[in-house]
Design a protein around this motif. Structure first.
Motif, PDB file in Angstrom:
ATOM      1  N   PRO A 134     -53.698  -5.346 -23.218  1.00 35.49           N
ATOM      2  CA  PRO A 134     -53.320  -3.977 -23.599  1.00 35.49           C
ATOM      3  C   PRO A 134     -54.113  -3.514 -24.805  1.00 35.49           C
ATOM      4  O   PRO A 134     -54.573  -4.315 -25.626  1.00 35.49           O
ATOM      5  CB  PRO A 134     -51.828  -4.113 -23.931  1.00 35.49           C
ATOM      6  N   GLN A 141     -47.537   1.235 -27.695  1.00 34.05           N
ATOM      7  CA  GLN A 141     -46.867  -0.054 -27.800  1.00 34.05           C
ATOM      8  C   GLN A 141     -47.158  -0.658 -29.161  1.00 34.05           C
ATOM      9  O   GLN A 141     -48.298  -0.674 -29.610  1.00 34.05           O
ATOM     10  CB  GLN A 141     -47.357  -0.985 -26.695  1.00 34.05           C
ATOM     11  N   GLN A 142     -46.105  -1.169 -29.805  1.00 28.09           N
ATOM     12  CA  GLN A 142     -46.248  -1.703 -31.148  1.00 28.09           C
ATOM     13  C   GLN A 142     -46.388  -3.215 -31.076  1.00 28.09           C
ATOM     14  O   GLN A 142     -45.611  -3.884 -30.401  1.00 28.09           O
ATOM     15  CB  GLN A 142     -45.029  -1.343 -31.997  1.00 28.09           C
ATOM     16  N   ILE A 158     -40.764  -6.557 -32.735  1.00 31.01           N
ATOM     17  CA  ILE A 158     -39.835  -6.145 -31.679  1.00 31.01           C
ATOM     18  C   ILE A 158     -38.453  -6.050 -32.297  1.00 31.01           C
ATOM     19  O   ILE A 158     -37.975  -7.006 -32.910  1.00 31.01           O
ATOM     20  CB  ILE A 158     -39.824  -7.131 -30.502  1.00 31.01           C
ATOM     21  N   ASP A 193     -49.673  -9.965 -28.105  1.00 30.63           N
ATOM     22  CA  ASP A 193     -48.934  -9.403 -26.982  1.00 30.63           C
ATOM     23  C   ASP A 193     -47.680 -10.247 -26.744  1.00 30.63           C
ATOM     24  O   ASP A 193     -47.768 -11.482 -26.675  1.00 30.63           O
ATOM     25  CB  ASP A 193     -49.806  -9.383 -25.730  1.00 30.63           C
TER      26      ASP A 193
END
Length: 300
Positions: A42, A48-49, A53, A74
């Motif tokens: 990605p 997307q960070q 999370i 990732d």
């Protein structure tokens, strides 16, 4: 022979689920044995960070939420995606309640009291703990917000614009032109707001039909629906972009991985070899101008 081939092509082979798993594992092993394996990585910055999370519970809570640090990797493959992330002090994530909901009747407003102002390490602006009846929630604090302030929220759009105070939440159609706002809804009822960064604000410029033109911090102008909710005022921590880091250790504590080791000092890999300075050069005076030749002619 052709008819037999056509008959075999039309036949379907039904495998037991366990046999299907064995075949899939064999195919995967065959792919791993190949010299090159294509893995779709990605790209950072695509929504997307790769820093952390946040584990959100089912119901809203004001308790700090648990975090899993990714350090630029990732979460599925474990491959490095963003190289500039890593380390950092452990932070606590506070769940912001983005939707500022209030009564839609004329003259009725919902009052909220600011209980506490605190710093959240996962965002740049300060966070305010607000009490509404028997409910507690977090919102983004404004520049001049203090503990004990009373905030008002309403969804009613009057004929004459209201005179709001800092921290109040109203629809865009209820605010006068020139008002500074933040936490702006992109569409009516959409919880993902605009203008979150510390010290930023948008400005209401003008109105036409059922639209309100707002200038965002990027200086671009957008026309939003007049029923979109917005919070009045400029976000807190306005000196964030002028903060001086001062040391490599401080940068590491902020969660930024050092860039050391990218180039070698001796052999100059990547074109950055540290070479000896050239020898001293003596500045010579300018050359003297050429003397003009005088030619004489003698006629006898």
């Amino acid at each position: 022979m052709q008819s037999l081939t056509r008959l075999l092509a039309n036949c379907t082979l039904t495998l037991h689920p366990q046999q299907q798993r064995v075949v899939a594992a064999a195919l995967q092993q065959q792919q791993l044995r190949t010299k090159t394996k294509y893995v779709e990585k990605p790209k950072p910055g695509a929504g997307q960070q790769f820093r952390r999370i946040v584990h959100f519970p089912e119901e809203y809570t004001v308790q700090p939420l648990k975090i899993t640090h990714l350090a630029g990797r990732d979460p599925i493959t474990g491959r490095m995606v963003a190289k500039g992330i890593g380390g950092g002090i452990k932070q606590q994530y506070r769940w912001i309640k983005w939707v500022r909901d209030g009564p839609s009747e004329e003259g009725a407003t919902q009052e909220e009291r600011v209980v506490e102002l605190l710093r959240d390490g996962c965002r740049t602006a300060k966070v305010a703990l607000v009490a509404v009846g028997d409910e507690l929630k977090y919102i983004l604090a404004t520049e001049n917000m203090r503990e004990g302030d009373i905030l008002k929220t309403s969804r009613f759009i009057p004929r004459i614009p209201v005179r709001p105070n800092e921290g109040d939440a109203y629809p865009l159609g209820a605010l006068p032109a020139g008002t500074r706002i933040h936490c702006l809804e992109k569409n009516p009822g959409q919880p993902c707001h605009l203008i979150h960064a510390a010290g930023t604000f948008g400005t209401i410029l003008r109105k036409f039909d059922d639209k309100v033109v707002v200038q965002l911090p990027s200086k671009r102008e957008f026309a939003f629906d007049r029923t979109c909710m917005a919070t009045v005022g400029r976000l807190s921590n306005i000196e964030h972009n002028k903060e001086h880091v001062g040391s490599a250790q401080r940068m590491r504590e902020m969660g930024n991985r050092p860039r050391s080791g990218l180039w070698k000092r001796k052999e100059g890999k990547h074109g950055r070899k540290v070479r000896r300075l050239p020898p001293m050069t003596t500045i010579a005076p300018p050359a003297a101008p050429k003397e003009q030749e005088i030619r004489l002619t003698l006629n006898l």
